[in-house]
Motif scaffolding. Structure first.
Motif, PDB file in Angstrom:
ATOM      1  N   UNK B  50       0.841  -1.195   0.000  1.00 37.23           N
ATOM      2  CA  UNK B  50       0.000   0.000   0.000  1.00 37.23           C
ATOM      3  C   UNK B  50       0.883   1.255   0.000  1.00 37.23           C
ATOM      4  N   UNK B  51       1.894   1.212   0.820  1.00 40.63           N
ATOM      5  CA  UNK B  51       2.814   2.352   0.871  1.00 40.63           C
ATOM      6  C   UNK B  51       3.508   2.520  -0.481  1.00 40.63           C
ATOM      7  N   UNK B  53       2.355   1.668  -3.315  1.00 43.85           N
ATOM      8  CA  UNK B  53       1.380   2.192  -4.266  1.00 43.85           C
ATOM      9  C   UNK B  53       1.213   3.697  -4.122  1.00 43.85           C
ATOM     10  N   UNK B  54       1.181   4.146  -2.905  1.00 43.68           N
ATOM     11  CA  UNK B  54       1.003   5.579  -2.698  1.00 43.68           C
ATOM     12  C   UNK B  54       2.189   6.351  -3.272  1.00 43.68           C
ATOM     13  N   UNK B  59      -1.086   0.569  -8.451  1.00 44.22           N
ATOM     14  CA  UNK B  59      -1.530  -0.412  -7.467  1.00 44.22           C
ATOM     15  C   UNK B  59      -1.195  -1.843  -7.866  1.00 44.22           C
ATOM     16  N   UNK B  93      -9.108  -7.649  -9.362  1.00 42.23           N
ATOM     17  CA  UNK B  93     -10.232  -7.198  -8.550  1.00 42.23           C
ATOM     18  C   UNK B  93     -11.489  -7.508  -9.343  1.00 42.23           C
ATOM     19  N   UNK B 107     -19.884  -0.056  -7.643  1.00 39.20           N
ATOM     20  CA  UNK B 107     -18.563  -0.644  -7.790  1.00 39.20           C
ATOM     21  C   UNK B 107     -17.641   0.238  -8.620  1.00 39.20           C
ATOM     22  N   UNK B 110     -16.325   2.972  -6.637  1.00 36.65           N
ATOM     23  CA  UNK B 110     -15.315   2.481  -5.704  1.00 36.65           C
ATOM     24  C   UNK B 110     -13.971   2.278  -6.371  1.00 36.65           C
ATOM     25  N   UNK B 111     -14.006   1.738  -7.568  1.00 36.76           N
ATOM     26  CA  UNK B 111     -12.751   1.413  -8.237  1.00 36.76           C
ATOM     27  C   UNK B 111     -12.056   2.642  -8.826  1.00 36.76           C
ATOM     28  N   UNK B 113     -11.387   5.370  -7.686  1.00 35.25           N
ATOM     29  CA  UNK B 113     -10.526   6.132  -6.783  1.00 35.25           C
ATOM     30  C   UNK B 113      -9.141   5.525  -6.620  1.00 35.25           C
ATOM     31  N   UNK B 114      -8.471   5.363  -7.729  1.00 33.80           N
ATOM     32  CA  UNK B 114      -7.072   4.971  -7.647  1.00 33.80           C
ATOM     33  C   UNK B 114      -6.840   3.567  -7.126  1.00 33.80           C
ATOM     34  N   UNK B 115      -7.872   2.733  -7.008  1.00 38.25           N
ATOM     35  CA  UNK B 115      -7.556   1.431  -6.450  1.00 38.25           C
ATOM     36  C   UNK B 115      -7.264   0.378  -7.515  1.00 38.25           C
TER      37      UNK B 115
END
Lengths: 337, 337
Positions: B50-51, B53-54, B59, B93, B107, B110-111, B113-115
């Motif tokens: 996660x870090x 990815x940021x 991702x 995903x 959905x 949700x997706x 947003x950068x995920x």
DNA sequence: CTGAAAGCGCTTACAG
DNA sequence: CTGAAAGCGCTTACAG
């Protein structure tokens, strides 16, 4: 990309306040909140989930391992898991292992690094050797759809397969059948054991020679096994197939050998797969609460996420049910006339 | 949780060096690298994705929308997509929309947003109204398995369904069939159009009255449609079912009306679904390169990720193939004797 | 070949 | 009810 800071500047507040408004938490004055919401709208702001995850330590994603997606049983598990996750605002990370232990291990390593909040493993024997890797996982893990060698390190939600076999056996016993055979997949020992127990209760034995392994879990495999069973003991009056697709092949074998179902031969399947609904005669089968099982397992995981972090280590067995249709009947049921 | 800083301290270096060693990039002296690797081992360090990815803005996850997982066609797409992603070190995903537009939209939000780094939408009509939302997506989007109303805003990789219908029609024409009927699902207009084109080439017409809509994409739906077709014109010698499951029902309808297949009635299906391999007689069908299609689509997305960021906006059509089996034969094929 | 700094975009206490 | 600070764990230039 527009950030929280942009919204804050636009609304003339600090980003902490924006955060509060976006998440609907913390106390924000109604006027301020309205201003923030307007800014969000105008800028088309959408929060960066990755940044949120880093700050909160939660990804709001759950991993699911299944052997394959092309077998309806697992496809239903996938859908039910996704439904439950959706209800709780979680995403689904799917891994199919496809009989490939190395691949399974690789995926496991990938997921372990904080990219999921919890992990559900559905009947995945490819993964069993790597399960110890999960002993030190920082997130909750649960297992479902596990038939044999249930690992005891993690909570398990599965079907009472022994009971399923017993239901099939008792049904045939109630119809008076004594000489029977079993068509089984290698992994289905508990179903076979339950089936035998039903006969043992009446002092009858289902010998090892009456249990025929199907070379593959397909109609063709069932045909092969059924043909062998019928050749080994032409006097049997009933067949238990531990999987509906095997029962399909058994139906074909009955046809080929000139046996009428259920008059000459009763056949009971297992799984009550809706996709085999086209079989004629309609298959008597053991219905498995697949979706309920998947739901229980995910909810267990999600509960653990809310609470302590580790789920109670328990074994939960869902109960199968007998569904009587047209492929079974009383022994010697052919109309005499 | 052990962090990069912990490893750095243990190895007596700075975390930047640890980062370099872990990723195998940047120049690090062999002795230093060994020391770092040892520290990683001892501490059981695993990088926080996660870090990462940021920091990187990627991702390494790709989203996939499908209508359902329980239909084999889509299950195969899911597996192929996952295979390609796995080869490139990406996670999957999964979102199934289940005829629920609201769910699909949720959905999607949700997706966005950068995920995910990219998004593949497989034949998902539930999503079509929300596609504009994706116009401003910050990641590449592609579509596959799209038959009608192909959106032109995004690259599309799909099957040449018109050609599929044409293959079916030409096959029947070559066998001499002139009076035929079609059993179709509502979404399959291109297949029907292609089928008609094959007849039109010989100056023959397949009238609208010969096209029967199946009430549902199941064997029962096919049975209903086939029964209607046979009642409307008892003189037809062949049937094209735009989906194999419909063909299954047609087989049953032929049986019920006392027609022998292929002697009295030829039947050609569509999809060459392996799950219908148990049909008797074995079904002549149009094979669809499902997995190739899924692979092409994902690779297109992955290529875009590596390069410019936006994939070339094109339409790629994969070619279906005719697979002749036992359910089709020459018109008037019943042995006279 | 190695190190010190800044930054990714958010949230979590903690003051005011 | 609102704001300034620190931190989540990594990577990306940039000096030395």
């Amino acid at each position: 990309m527009v950030t929280m800071q942009d919204v804050a500047e636009r609304a003339g507040v600090t980003k902490q306040t924006v955060s509060n408004v976006v998440r609907g938490r913390g106390a924000v004055g109604p006027a301020t909140a309205a201003r923030v919401r307007a800014a969000v709208e105008e800028l088309g702001y959408t929060p960066n989930l990755v940044a949120r995850s880093l700050a909160t330590g939660a990804t709001r994603a759950v991993g699911l391992f299944v052997p394959t997606a092309t077998v309806p049983f697992y496809a239903h598990i996938v859908e039910e898991v996704e439904d439950v996750l959706d209800e709780h605002g979680y995403h689904l990370l799917l891994c199919t292992t496809r009989l490939d232990g190395e691949r399974a291990k690789r995926h496991l390593a990938g997921l372990t690094s904080r990219s999921v909040d919890a992990l559900l493993i559905a009947g995945d024997r490819d993964l069993i050797d790597h399960l110890p890797l999960l002993a030190e996982a920082s997130f909750p893990v649960a297992l479902c759809a596990w038939e044999t060698d249930t690992p005891d390190r993690f909570p398990v939600v599965t079907i009472d397969y022994e009971r399923a076999g017993h239901l099939a056996g008792r049904h045939l016993r109630e119809l008076g059948h004594e000489r029977v055979a079993v068509l089984a997949s290698p992994d289905h020992a508990p179903r076979v054991a339950g089936f035998r127990r039903a006969f043992a209760a009446d002092g009858l034995t289902v010998p090892d020679t009456a249990v025929h392994l199907a070379p593959e879990p397909t109609p063709a495999g069932g045909f092969t096994a059924a043909t062998a069973a019928l050749a080994a003991d032409p006097g049997i009056t009933a067949l238990f197939a531990t999987h509906d697709v095997l029962a399909l092949g058994a139906l074909e074998a009955a046809r080929v050998t000139g046996r009428s179902v259920p008059h000459d031969l009763s056949i009971v399947g297992h799984d009550d797969n809706p996709e085999t609904g086209l079989a004629r005669p309609a298959l008597t089968s053991i219905a498995i609460p697949t979706r309920e099982m998947a739901r229980e397992a995910v909810e267990l995981l999600l509960r653990a996420l809310g609470a302590s972090g580790t789920p109670a280590n328990s074994l939960q067995l869902l109960r199968p049910e007998l569904v009587v249709r047209d492929s079974t009947g009383p022994v010697g049921g052919r109309p005499v006339r």
